[in-house]
Design a protein around this motif. Structure first.
Motif: not given
Length: 228
Positions: A63-72, A81-89, A100-109
């Motif tokens: 049921g997750v809708t928003r997920v943050i991945d630290l150390g992606i 996450v994208r496969r198990q919860a495809p609608k999650a941000a 790049p990963i479809d549907g994932v915002v990636i910050l390099q910092m």
């Protein structure tokens, strides 16, 4: 490369310019069922199965809708996450470049950069259901120092989770052998309904890594107004 041993185990000959340690690493990779499975199923690393196994045990992605991945990096957890919860941000951050990963915002910092939490919050656009941290500090070969450096990341992730999780949310972080120290466990228990340690089967037996799983975020005044 030669094939030998029981059960079709692959053995690698030490070649010119290849050290004994690199030969052992290559042999282990070739004979690791998780490495083969990741390649067959399109995951970027065997680490994906650590999250899959933790999710099976703790229901992290339900049921997750928003997920943050630290150390992606390299992206295996975000793929899960994208496969198990495809609608999650999903928003991730890492010092290393990540394809790049479809549907994932990636910050390099650097997550420890004082600007990082605000950037993550802005990209996510709301409170998170789940914050994942597979971060580990670069090792220096001194166990106590390595532990302290990694625990500093876990503590920073915990402070960030207290700001960014919605009530009921969860925080999962990599720790080293011995788990989170007493002060951190006490803080996690103050913030979350349940706090447990786990070593998923995909984590190699000779690895010192464990994971702390904190679920049922109790909420905090700061969490009601995430950074803009």
């Amino acid at each position: 490369m030669s094939r030998g041993g029981s059960g079709g185990r692959q053995r690698v000959k030490t070649g010119r310019g290849r050290t004994a340690s690199s030969t052992r690493w290559l042999e282990r990779q070739l004979n690791d069922p998780y490495v083969r499975r990741a390649k067959a199923e399109g995951y970027r690393s065997r680490a994906a199965y650590k999250l899959i196994e933790l999710d099976e045990r703790f229901g992290l992605l339900r049921g997750v809708t928003r997920v943050i991945d630290l150390g992606i990096a390299p992206g295996g957890w975000a793929q899960v996450v994208r496969r198990q919860a495809p609608k999650a941000a999903v928003v991730g951050i890492d010092l290393l470049p990540v394809d790049p990963i479809d549907g994932v915002v990636i910050l390099q910092m650097d997550f420890m950069d004082e600007a990082a939490p605000e950037r993550l919050a802005t990209e996510l656009g709301g409170l998170a259901d789940l914050i994942l941290s597979d971060m580990a500090a670069n090792t220096v070969g001194h166990p106590q120092t390595d532990h302290l450096r990694t625990m500093a990341l876990v503590e920073a992730g915990c402070a960030f989770a207290a700001e960014m999780l919605r009530p009921g949310g969860a925080y999962v972080a990599k720790v080293l052998a011995g788990g989170a120290d007493n002060d951190l466990v006490a803080e996690l228990k103050r913030l979350f309904a349940t706090v447990k340690h786990a070593k998923p089967p995909a984590s190699r037996k000779d690895s010192s890594e464990w994971y702390v799983i904190a679920q049922g975020f109790k909420g905090a005044p700061a969490a009601t107004n995430p950074p803009a």
